[in-house]
Design a protein around this motif. Structure first.
Motif, PDB file in Angstrom:
ATOM      1  N   UNK A  24       0.814  -1.225   0.000  1.00 28.22           N
ATOM      2  CA  UNK A  24       0.000   0.000   0.000  1.00 28.22           C
ATOM      3  C   UNK A  24       0.842   1.267   0.000  1.00 28.22           C
ATOM      4  N   UNK A  25       2.164   1.141   0.056  1.00 24.47           N
ATOM      5  CA  UNK A  25       3.045   2.312   0.139  1.00 24.47           C
ATOM      6  C   UNK A  25       2.769   3.357  -0.937  1.00 24.47           C
ATOM      7  N   UNK A  26       2.507   2.982  -2.210  1.00 31.13           N
ATOM      8  CA  UNK A  26       2.291   4.011  -3.235  1.00 31.13           C
ATOM      9  C   UNK A  26       1.134   4.958  -2.937  1.00 31.13           C
ATOM     10  N   UNK A  27       0.178   4.531  -2.130  1.00 30.16           N
ATOM     11  CA  UNK A  27      -1.005   5.358  -1.869  1.00 30.16           C
ATOM     12  C   UNK A  27      -0.778   6.387  -0.757  1.00 30.16           C
TER      13      UNK A  27
ATOM     14  N   UNK B 152      -8.837  14.628  -8.949  1.00 25.74           N
ATOM     15  CA  UNK B 152      -7.560  14.738  -8.259  1.00 25.74           C
ATOM     16  C   UNK B 152      -7.032  13.360  -7.894  1.00 25.74           C
ATOM     17  N   UNK B 153      -5.936  12.970  -8.509  1.00 25.11           N
ATOM     18  CA  UNK B 153      -5.352  11.664  -8.252  1.00 25.11           C
ATOM     19  C   UNK B 153      -4.383  11.727  -7.080  1.00 25.11           C
ATOM     20  N   UNK B 154      -4.208  10.599  -6.422  1.00 30.02           N
ATOM     21  CA  UNK B 154      -3.202  10.515  -5.362  1.00 30.02           C
ATOM     22  C   UNK B 154      -1.826  10.651  -6.001  1.00 30.02           C
ATOM     23  N   UNK B 155      -1.012  11.587  -5.535  1.00 29.71           N
ATOM     24  CA  UNK B 155       0.286  11.827  -6.181  1.00 29.71           C
ATOM     25  C   UNK B 155       1.205  10.610  -6.117  1.00 29.71           C
ATOM     26  N   UNK B 156       1.966  10.417  -7.177  1.00 31.52           N
ATOM     27  CA  UNK B 156       3.035   9.429  -7.173  1.00 31.52           C
ATOM     28  C   UNK B 156       2.638   8.008  -7.487  1.00 31.52           C
ATOM     29  N   UNK B 157       1.393   7.778  -7.893  1.00 29.72           N
ATOM     30  CA  UNK B 157       0.982   6.413  -8.200  1.00 29.72           C
ATOM     31  C   UNK B 157       1.612   5.935  -9.509  1.00 29.72           C
TER      32      UNK B 157
ATOM     33  N   UNK C  18       0.267   0.678 -12.548  1.00 28.22           N
ATOM     34  CA  UNK C  18      -0.624  -0.369 -12.024  1.00 28.22           C
ATOM     35  C   UNK C  18      -1.692   0.232 -11.131  1.00 28.22           C
ATOM     36  N   UNK C  19      -1.302   1.112 -10.217  1.00 30.07           N
ATOM     37  CA  UNK C  19      -2.263   1.708  -9.292  1.00 30.07           C
ATOM     38  C   UNK C  19      -3.271   2.593 -10.032  1.00 30.07           C
ATOM     39  N   UNK C  20      -2.836   3.228 -11.117  1.00 27.98           N
ATOM     40  CA  UNK C  20      -3.723   4.101 -11.876  1.00 27.98           C
ATOM     41  C   UNK C  20      -4.688   3.325 -12.760  1.00 27.98           C
ATOM     42  N   UNK C  21      -4.437   2.038 -12.932  1.00 27.50           N
ATOM     43  CA  UNK C  21      -5.211   1.242 -13.887  1.00 27.50           C
ATOM     44  C   UNK C  21      -6.183   0.275 -13.234  1.00 27.50           C
ATOM     45  N   UNK C  22      -6.382   0.386 -11.920  1.00 27.95           N
ATOM     46  CA  UNK C  22      -7.293  -0.555 -11.286  1.00 27.95           C
ATOM     47  C   UNK C  22      -7.477  -0.284  -9.810  1.00 27.95           C
TER      48      UNK C  22
ATOM     49  N   UNK D  96      -8.857  11.119   0.795  1.00 25.33           N
ATOM     50  CA  UNK D  96      -8.494  11.736  -0.489  1.00 25.33           C
ATOM     51  C   UNK D  96      -7.218  12.561  -0.296  1.00 25.33           C
ATOM     52  N   UNK D  97      -6.558  12.975  -1.392  1.00 26.90           N
ATOM     53  CA  UNK D  97      -5.413  13.879  -1.255  1.00 26.90           C
ATOM     54  C   UNK D  97      -5.813  15.166  -0.546  1.00 26.90           C
ATOM     55  N   UNK D  98      -4.891  15.724   0.233  1.00 27.66           N
ATOM     56  CA  UNK D  98      -5.207  16.885   1.068  1.00 27.66           C
ATOM     57  C   UNK D  98      -5.721  18.072   0.265  1.00 27.66           C
TER      58      UNK D  98
END
Length: 412
Positions: A185-188, A285-290, A293-297, A337-339
């Protein structure tokens, strides 16, 4: 349930937990309806293991508090002036009043001390003195040791921004048990996210395990969520990771149609912002740094006994199943969500739309959860079925239950 019946149920749990996944079976119906089995779970799981109470954003500043009942008793999470978190009982040491009764106090807030509204006994919240009695009016004429009076404290760990508490002073630390999940879960960047909203359903007429099991597999997308989740996240495409112990993960890629729609929506929002036609929606607004793989599912992660998380490119939702009896439980959702999302003009609209979507999905899940419990209440014989490979977390959960319950609970 007579002791021999409880022992028989534990024997059956032992047998089922030892089966390989290819031969996995559901638990006996009595494991979801028995009052005695539920008492064992309360004692050896919910009073002995690590449970999630919330997110650090809910107690972000000194003086903040979060009311919770995650251990089956009134608790409060506080943050002191040094930034340290504490988990305290909310039961006043005088006449056992809840010092933060839900009838008169909000679930979250800020305060300098805990004051019981019944007889105004006051408790400190700072550092090593957290929970210590600070004031007890009109008690000078009785034999009373003020220094020995304090609210019970519970163990607390912060894992990736989630507040985890435990009532058992001898339980192993949680962090090392979740090292593998931390990497997943680190990328999130869960600790950096903030709470967009919370939602809850109380007194759901089903055993807590029914709710947990429903949230631990995507096999039911094609049934319960045929018109909602399945077109976006086809359950058949889910890949369940091979892991063991108290946590699990799985990944479901977005469908081609969902990816195309998301790309179109993002492009339209960017164009509108550049043209000055309106502020970009918070939903974009996407979570930064994904990564790709994380962006696709969507990743589903769980921590036994009661926590499941849905990790998406723009949000993370965690669900806690809290038992309230052998046949009832509460379901508490927290959406992160992102801040920067909270400062966008479209935030309120985003929350309203997201909440409606959650309510739709939950209403579909509740049909299944209630329906399963009704079937279990008939005390049916063995199911005769097998787990799908997509239900691996349920098979893993059985092994967790056996590890916590079998061998510690026999009555001569």
């Amino acid at each position: 349930m007579p002791h021999r019946e409880l022992d028989s149920l534990l024997d059956e749990l032992t047998r089922i937990a030892a089966l390989p996944l290819e031969r996995g079976e559901t638990l006996p119906a009595r494991a979801y309806t028995s009052e005695d089995f539920y008492r064992l779970e309360r004692e050896h799981i919910f009073r002995a293991d690590w449970l999630c109470a919330g997110h650090v954003d809910q107690v972000a500043r000194p003086g903040d508090y979060l009311r919770t009942d995650v251990l089956g008793e009134p608790l409060v999470i506080t943050r002191d002036e040094d930034g340290e978190l504490h988990a305290l009982s909310r039961v006043c040491r005088h006449r056992f009043m809840d010092v933060l009764p839900p009838e008169t106090t909000p679930e979250q807030g800020s305060l300098k001390r805990l004051t019981c509204p019944y007889h105004t006994w006051t408790y400190r919240l700072n550092g090593e003195y957290a929970g210590q009695l600070a004031g007890a009016p009109l008690m000078g004429k009785v034999d009373f040791d003020r220094a020995a009076c304090r609210l019970p404290r519970y163990r607390l760990e912060v894992w990736n921004g989630l507040i985890m508490i435990c009532a058992d002073p001898e339980a192993p630390a949680l962090g090392p048990q979740l090292d593998g999940l931390t990497a997943k879960v680190a990328p999130y960047r869960l600790a950096d996210l903030v709470v967009a909203y919370t939602a809850g359903w109380e007194d759901i007429p089903a055993n807590w395990k029914v709710g947990l099991e429903n949230g631990s597999e995507n096999y039911h997308h094609m049934g319960s969520h045929a018109a909602t989740l399945e077109p976006l996240l086809p359950g058949r495409d889910t890949v369940v990771d091979e892991c063991d112990g108290r946590w699990f993960t799985m990944y479901t890629p977005f469908s081609a149609d969902a990816l195309a729609e998301a790309a179109t929506t993002a492009e339209a929002a960017t164009t509108a912002e550049a043209a000055g036609d309106g502020a970009p929606g918070a939903a974009g607004t996407l979570i930064p740094g994904l990564g790709e793989r994380e962006l696709s599912g969507m990743t589903i992660a769980g921590v036994f006994p009661h926590l499941a998380m849905a990790l998406l490119p723009d949000s993370v939702t965690f669900l806690r199943q809290i038992p309230t009896g052998p046949g009832t439980h509460d379901a508490h959702f927290t959406v992160l969500v992102p801040a920067e999302v909270r400062d966008k003009p479209g935030f309120d609209a985003y929350v309203a739309a997201a909440r409606q979507q959650l309510e739709t999905i939950q209403s579909e899940d509740l049909v299944a959860i209630r329906g399963v419990q009704r079937g279990l209440a008939t005390d049916p014989g063995p199911s005769g079925g097998r787990f799908s490979h997509l239900e691996r977390p349920l098979w893993q959960f059985q092994r967790y239950l056996a590890d916590r319950l079998v061998g510690r609970t026999r009555v001569p």
